[in-house]
Structure formats: structure tokens, C-alpha cells
Design an enzyme around this catalytic site. Structure first.
Site, PDB file in Angstrom:
ATOM      1  CG  HIS A 147     -35.120   3.753  13.994  1.00  0.00           C
ATOM      2  ND1 HIS A 147     -34.221   3.900  15.032  1.00  0.00           N
ATOM      3  CD2 HIS A 147     -34.487   4.231  12.892  1.00  0.00           C
ATOM      4  CE1 HIS A 147     -33.104   4.445  14.576  1.00  0.00           C
ATOM      5  NE2 HIS A 147     -33.246   4.674  13.282  1.00  0.00           N
ATOM      6  N   GLY A 215     -32.643  11.800  25.315  1.00  0.00           N
ATOM      7  CA  GLY A 215     -32.529  10.372  25.630  1.00  0.00           C
ATOM      8  C   GLY A 215     -32.028   9.501  24.499  1.00  0.00           C
TER       9      GLY A 215
HETATM   10  C1  BJW Z   1     -31.780   8.939  29.510  1.00  0.00           C
HETATM   11  C2  BJW Z   1     -32.494   8.336  30.496  1.00  0.00           C
HETATM   12  C3  BJW Z   1     -33.433   9.206  31.118  1.00  0.00           C
HETATM   13  C4  BJW Z   1     -31.228   6.773  29.769  1.00  0.00           C
HETATM   14  N1  BJW Z   1     -33.499  10.489  30.691  1.00  0.00           N
HETATM   15  N2  BJW Z   1     -31.783  10.141  29.078  1.00  0.00           N
HETATM   16  C5  BJW Z   1     -22.675   6.373   9.414  1.00  0.00           C
HETATM   17  C6  BJW Z   1     -21.632   6.163  10.284  1.00  0.00           C
HETATM   18  C7  BJW Z   1     -21.499   4.938  10.943  1.00  0.00           C
HETATM   19  C8  BJW Z   1     -22.406   3.914  10.751  1.00  0.00           C
HETATM   20  C9  BJW Z   1     -23.440   4.137   9.872  1.00  0.00           C
HETATM   21  C10 BJW Z   1     -23.572   5.339   9.234  1.00  0.00           C
HETATM   22  N3  BJW Z   1     -24.692   5.277   8.458  1.00  0.00           N
HETATM   23  C11 BJW Z   1     -25.260   4.066   8.620  1.00  0.00           C
HETATM   24  C12 BJW Z   1     -24.508   3.340   9.460  1.00  0.00           C
HETATM   25  C13 BJW Z   1     -24.793   1.941   9.880  1.00  0.00           C
HETATM   26  C14 BJW Z   1     -25.836   1.814  10.950  1.00  0.00           C
HETATM   27  C15 BJW Z   1     -25.318   2.504  12.198  1.00  0.00           C
HETATM   28  O1  BJW Z   1     -25.674   3.604  12.516  1.00  0.00           O
HETATM   29  N4  BJW Z   1     -24.508   1.821  12.970  1.00  0.00           N
HETATM   30  C16 BJW Z   1     -23.942   2.386  14.206  1.00  0.00           C
HETATM   31  C17 BJW Z   1     -24.317   1.506  15.385  1.00  0.00           C
HETATM   32  C18 BJW Z   1     -22.465   2.534  14.047  1.00  0.00           C
HETATM   33  N5  BJW Z   1     -27.118   2.363  10.526  1.00  0.00           N
HETATM   34  C19 BJW Z   1     -27.992   1.643   9.820  1.00  0.00           C
HETATM   35  O2  BJW Z   1     -27.753   0.505   9.452  1.00  0.00           O
HETATM   36  C20 BJW Z   1     -29.294   2.326   9.465  1.00  0.00           C
HETATM   37  N6  BJW Z   1     -29.615   2.144   8.100  1.00  0.00           N
HETATM   38  C21 BJW Z   1     -28.930   2.717   7.109  1.00  0.00           C
HETATM   39  O3  BJW Z   1     -28.002   3.453   7.314  1.00  0.00           O
HETATM   40  O4  BJW Z   1     -29.426   2.435   5.872  1.00  0.00           O
HETATM   41  C22 BJW Z   1     -28.663   2.791   4.722  1.00  0.00           C
HETATM   42  C23 BJW Z   1     -28.223   1.505   4.089  1.00  0.00           C
HETATM   43  C24 BJW Z   1     -29.127   0.824   3.306  1.00  0.00           C
HETATM   44  C25 BJW Z   1     -28.715  -0.347   2.708  1.00  0.00           C
HETATM   45  C26 BJW Z   1     -27.436  -0.841   2.930  1.00  0.00           C
HETATM   46  C27 BJW Z   1     -26.565  -0.163   3.782  1.00  0.00           C
HETATM   47  C28 BJW Z   1     -26.962   1.021   4.372  1.00  0.00           C
HETATM   48  C29 BJW Z   1     -30.477   1.715  10.217  1.00  0.00           C
HETATM   49  C30 BJW Z   1     -30.394   1.880  11.686  1.00  0.00           C
HETATM   50  C31 BJW Z   1     -31.566   1.170  12.351  1.00  0.00           C
HETATM   51  C32 BJW Z   1     -31.456   1.152  13.873  1.00  0.00           C
HETATM   52  N7  BJW Z   1     -32.435   0.282  14.403  1.00  0.00           N
HETATM   53  C33 BJW Z   1     -32.565   0.128  15.854  1.00  0.00           C
HETATM   54  C34 BJW Z   1     -33.519  -1.047  16.112  1.00  0.00           C
HETATM   55  C35 BJW Z   1     -34.960  -0.646  15.809  1.00  0.00           C
HETATM   56  C36 BJW Z   1     -35.900  -1.750  16.099  1.00  0.00           C
HETATM   57  C37 BJW Z   1     -35.862  -2.164  17.531  1.00  0.00           C
HETATM   58  O5  BJW Z   1     -36.133  -1.364  18.440  1.00  0.00           O
HETATM   59  O6  BJW Z   1     -35.571  -3.319  17.767  1.00  0.00           O
HETATM   60  O7  BJW Z   1     -33.073   1.329  16.429  1.00  0.00           O
HETATM   61  S1  BJW Z   1     -31.010  -0.105  16.698  1.00  0.00           S
HETATM   62  C38 BJW Z   1     -31.467   0.807  18.133  1.00  0.00           C
HETATM   63  O8  BJW Z   1     -30.615   1.969  18.251  1.00  0.00           O
HETATM   64  C39 BJW Z   1     -32.883   1.334  17.859  1.00  0.00           C
HETATM   65  C40 BJW Z   1     -32.781   2.749  18.382  1.00  0.00           C
HETATM   66  O9  BJW Z   1     -33.793   3.543  17.806  1.00  0.00           O
HETATM   67  C41 BJW Z   1     -31.392   3.147  17.999  1.00  0.00           C
HETATM   68  C42 BJW Z   1     -30.842   4.311  18.782  1.00  0.00           C
HETATM   69  O10 BJW Z   1     -30.715   3.996  20.126  1.00  0.00           O
HETATM   70  P1  BJW Z   1     -31.079   5.106  21.218  1.00  0.00           P
HETATM   71  O11 BJW Z   1     -32.501   5.415  21.151  1.00  0.00           O
HETATM   72  O12 BJW Z   1     -30.136   6.221  21.100  1.00  0.00           O
HETATM   73  O13 BJW Z   1     -30.856   4.271  22.578  1.00  0.00           O
HETATM   74  P2  BJW Z   1     -29.511   4.022  23.401  1.00  0.00           P
HETATM   75  O14 BJW Z   1     -29.769   2.898  24.308  1.00  0.00           O
HETATM   76  O15 BJW Z   1     -28.343   3.922  22.509  1.00  0.00           O
HETATM   77  O16 BJW Z   1     -29.320   5.372  24.234  1.00  0.00           O
HETATM   78  C43 BJW Z   1     -30.191   5.722  25.289  1.00  0.00           C
HETATM   79  C44 BJW Z   1     -29.761   7.059  25.824  1.00  0.00           C
HETATM   80  O17 BJW Z   1     -30.690   7.479  26.776  1.00  0.00           O
HETATM   81  C45 BJW Z   1     -28.395   7.038  26.509  1.00  0.00           C
HETATM   82  O18 BJW Z   1     -27.608   8.123  26.029  1.00  0.00           O
HETATM   83  C46 BJW Z   1     -28.734   7.233  27.994  1.00  0.00           C
HETATM   84  O19 BJW Z   1     -27.742   7.978  28.700  1.00  0.00           O
HETATM   85  C47 BJW Z   1     -30.003   8.015  27.907  1.00  0.00           C
HETATM   86  N8  BJW Z   1     -30.925   7.866  29.039  1.00  0.00           N
HETATM   87  N9  BJW Z   1     -32.186   7.048  30.666  1.00  0.00           N
HETATM   88  C48 BJW Z   1     -32.680  10.924  29.695  1.00  0.00           C
HETATM   89  N10 BJW Z   1     -34.231   8.803  32.086  1.00  0.00           N
END
Ligand code: BJW
Ligand code: ZN
Length: 268
Positions: A147, A215
Site C-alpha cells: 500500500h 494484525g
Molecule cells: C492487533 C493489535 C495488536 C489491533 N496485536 N492485532 C473485493 C471485494 C470487496 C471489495 C473490493 C474487492 N476488491 C477491491 C475492493 C475495493 C477495495 C476494498 O477492499 N474495499 C473494502 C473496504 C470492502 N479495495 C481497493 O479499492 C483496492 N484497490 C483495488 O482493488 O484496485 C483495483 C481497482 C482499480 C481501479 C478501479 C477499481 C478497482 C485498494 C485498497 C487500498 C487500501 N488503502 C488503505 C489506505 C492506505 C494509505 C493510508 O494508510 O492512509 O490501506 S485503507 C487501510 O486499510 C490501509 C490498510 O493497509 C488497510 C487494511 O487495514 P488493516 O491493516 O487490516 O487495519 P485494520 O484497522 O482494519 O485492522 C487492524 C487489526 O489489527 C484488527 O483486526 C485488530 O483486531 C488488530 N489488532 N491491535 C495484534 N496489538
């Protein structure tokens, strides 16, 4: 006091409730099983998310405290939001960049460095969704930042990228070459993942005998799809997360990554 999970304190002795004992046995079994799976893996991969950096003091995106000034990440991290109000989006990113200067890797990051040292960078790939750079700061080398990274900016006009570390940037930074607005070099919703890096991540995961998923809520695609890719190619998936997720995994280690990953490494 009788807590459902907590220790029962009676005078100076500590008794544990039956529920706590069986949880402890389950956890013990899970960590032993995970250690066995990791030990016997020829190739390893890890997929990390915001939770691994939570114990360094960085906020996660979802769950408690996951909002920024009342906005969900889905409202801020989009090309549409940047076009509509770049100053609003830059405020979010400049705050997060400023935070990076105050945080350091934690024992969870360091445990993954240890795995890379033990397996070798050819046989251990760390795929991270995080943009905080803490895996590199800890010393991991074979890291795929799928990302992007907060430390780099990209011109929205000429596409030129530049590493700006954690230096303070203006409220609306502009490209020195063409004058257009700079943006953080991260992947927003509806944007494609960096092509070369994404392909390397898919390959590493499909070749791994074991994937550690640490995580991440595993709700953002295509990153979350790496779990299915790994399983489809026969890998055993071990999840380390403080909360339940809906991910289809084989072994669950429930608790903080900063405690469980070092414990896993100690047992190898
Ligand atoms: C602990 C803890 C401790 C806490 N120990 N654990 C298929 C199905 C459905 C939707 C889609 C799909 N394909 C694509 C999509 C759309 C979309 C998507 O996924 N949407 C969903 C929300 C439904 N995806 C996209 O748009 C992606 N692009 C794409 O598909 O391109 C193709 C395309 C091109 C052109 C047109 C159309 C499509 C891009 C996704 C980009 C995500 N970007 C972000 C922001 C990055 C920049 C920034 O940081 O600002 O990335 S969003 C945000 O979420 C960030 C993260 O990397 C990402 C994941 O989050 P993460 O890391 O999992 O964090 P949390 O907070 O969700 O979870 C934390 C976890 O930690 C929890 O489980 C806690 O319990 C745990 N935890 N403390 C261990 N101490
Ligand atoms: Zn430019």
C-alpha cells in the site's frame, strides 16, 4: 472478585477459573501447533496490518479509536477525496507523518526480523499493508509495501516520486518540477496496487509453506485475498490478532502481536 476470564485472587494465592484454564490450554496448544508449522516450513511469508504497529503507538483503521476527526478511512483515503479537498486529505497525512517521527518498532516487528535472519531473505517475505515504514526501521529487508509508504510523495501531475522521510511538509505541497500538487505515495481505495510489488507478493505467498497473518482485519482487498492464495497453494495460515476476524485460517493466536510473535520465535 470473580471475573469470567481473569484470575481469581484469594488472599495471597491466585486461583484460575475453569474457563480461564481451558482458554490457557487452548492458547498453549495453538502456539505449540503454530511453532511446529513454522519450524517445518521451508519457505515462510507474513502479511501484516495496522495491528502490528498498534503497540508502537499508531492507531489502527477500524475498531475502537479508528476514526480520524469523525471520518472513516474510506472517506479520506480516496482519489475522489483528494480531488475534492486536497488540504483536508493532506491534514490527515501530515498528522500521520508527524507521528512517525515519534514511534519506534516494537517486539512484534523485531520477531519478524528474527524470522528473516533465521530463514534468510530468499525464503522469508514480509508483505505489509502498512505505510509506516516500521518493518524497515526494525531491520527487515525483504519487505513488500503493497500500500506504499507515508515517507514518499508522488506528483499528481508528472508522477515523479520523492523520498521525504518524516520531514514536515507544507499544508499543500507542490512538485518542484511541474508545480502540480504532490500526494502521499500510498494506495487509496479504487487505485491499483504497485504492479511489480503486488506480483512479488502473490508469488511469495503462493510459494510459502506457512503464511503468518498479523494484525489485520483482512477486509481490504486485494491484500486480504493473499490469505486464500496461500491456502489454495497448500500453505498453513497462522493468524495473530488481538480480536477475532472473519479470515479463513488454520491456527489462531489470540492476543497482542508484540507478545505472541516473540513467544512464537522463542519456541522455534
Ligand atoms: C492487533 C493489535 C495488536 C489491533 N496485536 N492485532 C473485493 C471485494 C470487496 C471489495 C473490493 C474487492 N476488491 C477491491 C475492493 C475495493 C477495495 C476494498 O477492499 N474495499 C473494502 C473496504 C470492502 N479495495 C481497493 O479499492 C483496492 N484497490 C483495488 O482493488 O484496485 C483495483 C481497482 C482499480 C481501479 C478501479 C477499481 C478497482 C485498494 C485498497 C487500498 C487500501 N488503502 C488503505 C489506505 C492506505 C494509505 C493510508 O494508510 O492512509 O490501506 S485503507 C487501510 O486499510 C490501509 C490498510 O493497509 C488497510 C487494511 O487495514 P488493516 O491493516 O487490516 O487495519 P485494520 O484497522 O482494519 O485492522 C487492524 C487489526 O489489527 C484488527 O483486526 C485488530 O483486531 C488488530 N489488532 N491491535 C495484534 N496489538
Ligand atoms: Zn510534477
Amino acid at each position: 472478585m470473580q471475573g469470567e476470564f481473569g484470575p481469581l485472587v484469594e488472599g495471597s494465592s491466585i486461583r484460575y477459573s475453569q474457563k480461564t484454564m481451558s482458554d490457557m490450554n487452548d492458547q498453549e496448544q495453538a502456539i505449540s501447533k503454530a511453532a511446529g508449522v513454522v519450524r517445518s516450513a521451508r519457505r515462510l511469508a507474513a502479511l501484516t496490518g495496522a495491528g502490528i504497529s498498534a503497540e508502537s503507538g499508531l492507531q489502527t483503521f477500524r475498531g475502537a479509536g479508528g476514526l480520524w476527526e469523525g471520518h472513516r478511512v474510506e472517506e479520506v483515503a480516496t482519489p475522489h477525496a483528494f480531488r475534492r479537498d486536497p488540504a483536508f486529505v493532506w491534514r490527515f497525512y501530515n498528522l500521520r507523518r508527524a507521528n512517525l517521527a515519534k514511534v519506534a518498532p516494537n517486539p512484534g516487528h523485531q520477531a519478524l526480523v528474527h524470522l528473516e535472519e533465521r530463514w534468510g531473505a530468499d525464503a522469508f517475505t514480509l508483505v505489509t499493508q502498512n505505510v509506516d515504514g516500521l518493518h524497515f526501521a526494525a531491520g527487515s529487508q525483504n519487505v513488500l509495501e503493497i500500500h506504499g509508504t507515508l515517507r514518499r510523495v508522488r506528483c499528481s501531475g508528472c508522477d515523479r516520486t520523492e523520498d521525504r522521510g518524516v520531514e514536515a511538509l507544507p499544508d499543500l505541497p507542490r512538485c518542484e518540477a511541474c508545480g502540480e500538487l504532490l500526494r502521499p505515495d500510498v494506495v487509496w481505495f479504487q487505485e491499483s496496487l504497485p504492479p511489480g510489488i503486488w506480483e512479488r507478493a502473490e508469488r511469495a505467498v503462493s510459494e510459502a509453506d506457512c503464511l503468518l497473518v498479523v494484525g489485520t482485519s483482512a477486509v481490504v482487498y486485494p491484500a486480504a485475498g493473499l490469505i486464500d492464495v496461500a491456502r489454495w497453494h497448500g500453505a498453513t495460515v497462522v493468524e495473530v490478532n488481538s480480536e477475532p476476524t472473519g479470515a479463513a485460517v488454520d491456527v489462531v493466536l489470540r492476543g497482542p502481536a508484540g507478545r505472541l510473535l516473540p513467544e512464537l520465535v522463542r519456541r522455534l
